[in-house]
Design a protein around this motif. Structure first.
Motif, PDB file in Angstrom:
ATOM      1  N   LEU A 129       0.807  -1.011   0.103  1.00  0.00           N
ATOM      2  CA  LEU A 129       0.020  -0.005   0.149  1.00  0.00           C
ATOM      3  C   LEU A 129       1.006   1.484   0.077  1.00  0.00           C
ATOM      4  CD1 LEU A 129      -2.812  -1.102   2.691  1.00  0.00           C
ATOM      5  CD2 LEU A 129      -3.009  -0.825   0.085  1.00  0.00           C
ATOM      6  N   ILE A 169      -1.005  -0.871   9.940  1.00  0.00           N
ATOM      7  CA  ILE A 169      -1.075  -1.930   9.158  1.00  0.00           C
ATOM      8  C   ILE A 169      -0.024  -2.966   9.802  1.00  0.00           C
ATOM      9  CG2 ILE A 169      -0.974  -2.930   6.876  1.00  0.00           C
ATOM     10  CD1 ILE A 169      -2.676  -0.491   5.863  1.00  0.00           C
ATOM     11  N   LEU A 184      -5.648  -4.904  10.124  1.00  0.00           N
ATOM     12  CA  LEU A 184      -6.088  -4.278   8.894  1.00  0.00           C
ATOM     13  C   LEU A 184      -7.284  -3.602   9.243  1.00  0.00           C
ATOM     14  CD1 LEU A 184      -5.582  -7.304   6.248  1.00  0.00           C
ATOM     15  CD2 LEU A 184      -4.152  -5.275   6.589  1.00  0.00           C
ATOM     16  N   THR A 230     -10.003  -0.628   8.499  1.00  0.00           N
ATOM     17  CA  THR A 230     -10.931  -0.094   7.246  1.00  0.00           C
ATOM     18  C   THR A 230     -10.259   1.256   6.893  1.00  0.00           C
ATOM     19  OG1 THR A 230     -12.557  -1.525   7.492  1.00  0.00           O
ATOM     20  CG2 THR A 230     -12.896   0.346   5.880  1.00  0.00           C
ATOM     21  N   ASP A 244      -7.429   2.857   7.756  1.00  0.00           N
ATOM     22  CA  ASP A 244      -6.101   2.725   6.971  1.00  0.00           C
ATOM     23  C   ASP A 244      -6.386   2.244   5.517  1.00  0.00           C
ATOM     24  OD1 ASP A 244      -4.802   3.362   9.632  1.00  0.00           O
ATOM     25  OD2 ASP A 244      -4.809   1.244   9.865  1.00  0.00           O
ATOM     26  N   LEU A 245      -6.936   1.547   5.218  1.00  0.00           N
ATOM     27  CA  LEU A 245      -7.214   0.872   3.797  1.00  0.00           C
ATOM     28  C   LEU A 245      -7.676   2.229   2.804  1.00  0.00           C
ATOM     29  CD1 LEU A 245      -8.291  -2.845   4.066  1.00  0.00           C
ATOM     30  CD2 LEU A 245      -6.144  -1.965   3.534  1.00  0.00           C
TER      31      LEU A 245
END
Length: 242
Positions: free
Chosen positions: A144, A209, A214, A216, A218-219
């Motif tokens: 990412l 991360i 994980l 959401t 951050d994603l």
């Protein structure tokens, strides 16, 4: 888009600079992980890849701009961008094709580092005594992060014809977006909004991360960050055509 993707990857691996760049990344990470006493796993006595995942983002700051600097700047310099623009390709086809090609090269550069994981897995006093979940999360974080830095590098490459300038500006932007907000938040007069400022930077989301969580948020942050710079690149390409 697929044709551009293939052209970019094949073009990259026909250059000696490509292999030198990838080799330099693997050499430096290997030295930090196994040789340098302050970060060596052998001296640390803990089965983990923390030193690798701590140093990799700073190496990405130089590695990824070196990969992306030629993407669009070289097209403009050689006069091939006009030919590319006249083909039945949309601006998004060009941007995404070059972005995915550069990101694929970044991922290919990371693949050999999996040997670090298998080495630590085997060398532990108790075989397999390594937090695999955290390692997987850290690799996802690196991908990412690579995506975000690649979008920055592609954006700076679209600004002009000079690859060195594109590289320099990309290095600055990658460094600033990764750790610049953390430095700004440490200013005493800005302590009231320190949490907000660190949240704007990449480092906080990458570290989150890397812990194997994980989230959401951050994603969404990484996807939004990447999309923003890809949209800026697409806007610049559209302006060039006009």
């Amino acid at each position: 888009m697929i044709s551009i993707l293939y052209k970019e990857i094949s073009g990259f691996f026909t250059s000696l600079v490509a292999y030198m760049t990838m080799a330099a990344f693997l050499l430096v990470t290997g030295l930090f992980l196994w040789v340098f006493p302050d970060s060596s796993i052998l001296d640390y006595g803990y089965a983990g890849l923390d030193s690798f995942f701590n140093i990799a983002p700073y190496l990405f700051i130089f590695l990824i701009p070196a990969i992306t600097m030629r993407s669009l700047a070289e097209e403009k310099k050689d006069g091939t961008f006009e030919l590319l623009a006249t083909r039945p390709l949309s601006d998004w086809d060009i941007v995404l094709g070059k972005f995915l090609a550069s990101l694929a090269i970044v991922i290919l550069t990371l693949l050999p580092t999996l040997i670090y994981y298998f080495s630590v897995y085997q060398l532990g006093i108790t075989r397999g005594n390594i937090d695999t979940g955290a390692v997987i999360g850290s690799y996802i974080g690196l991908i990412l992060l690579g995506s975000a830095f690649t979008s920055i590098g592609l954006f700076t490459s679209s600004l002009g014809k000079n690859q060195i300038i594109a590289f320099t500006v990309a290095v600055f932007l990658c460094f600033f977006t990764f750790s610049g907000f953390d430095s700004i938040s440490s200013i005493i007069s800005l302590q009231g909004i320190a949490g907000f400022l660190t949240g704007l930077g990449i480092n906080q989301h990458y570290q989150s991360i890397s812990r194997g969580v994980l989230d959401t948020r951050d994603l969404i942050y990484f996807l939004s960050f990447t999309a923003l710079f890809l949209m800026l690149t697409k806007t610049i390409l559209g302006g060039i055509k006009w």
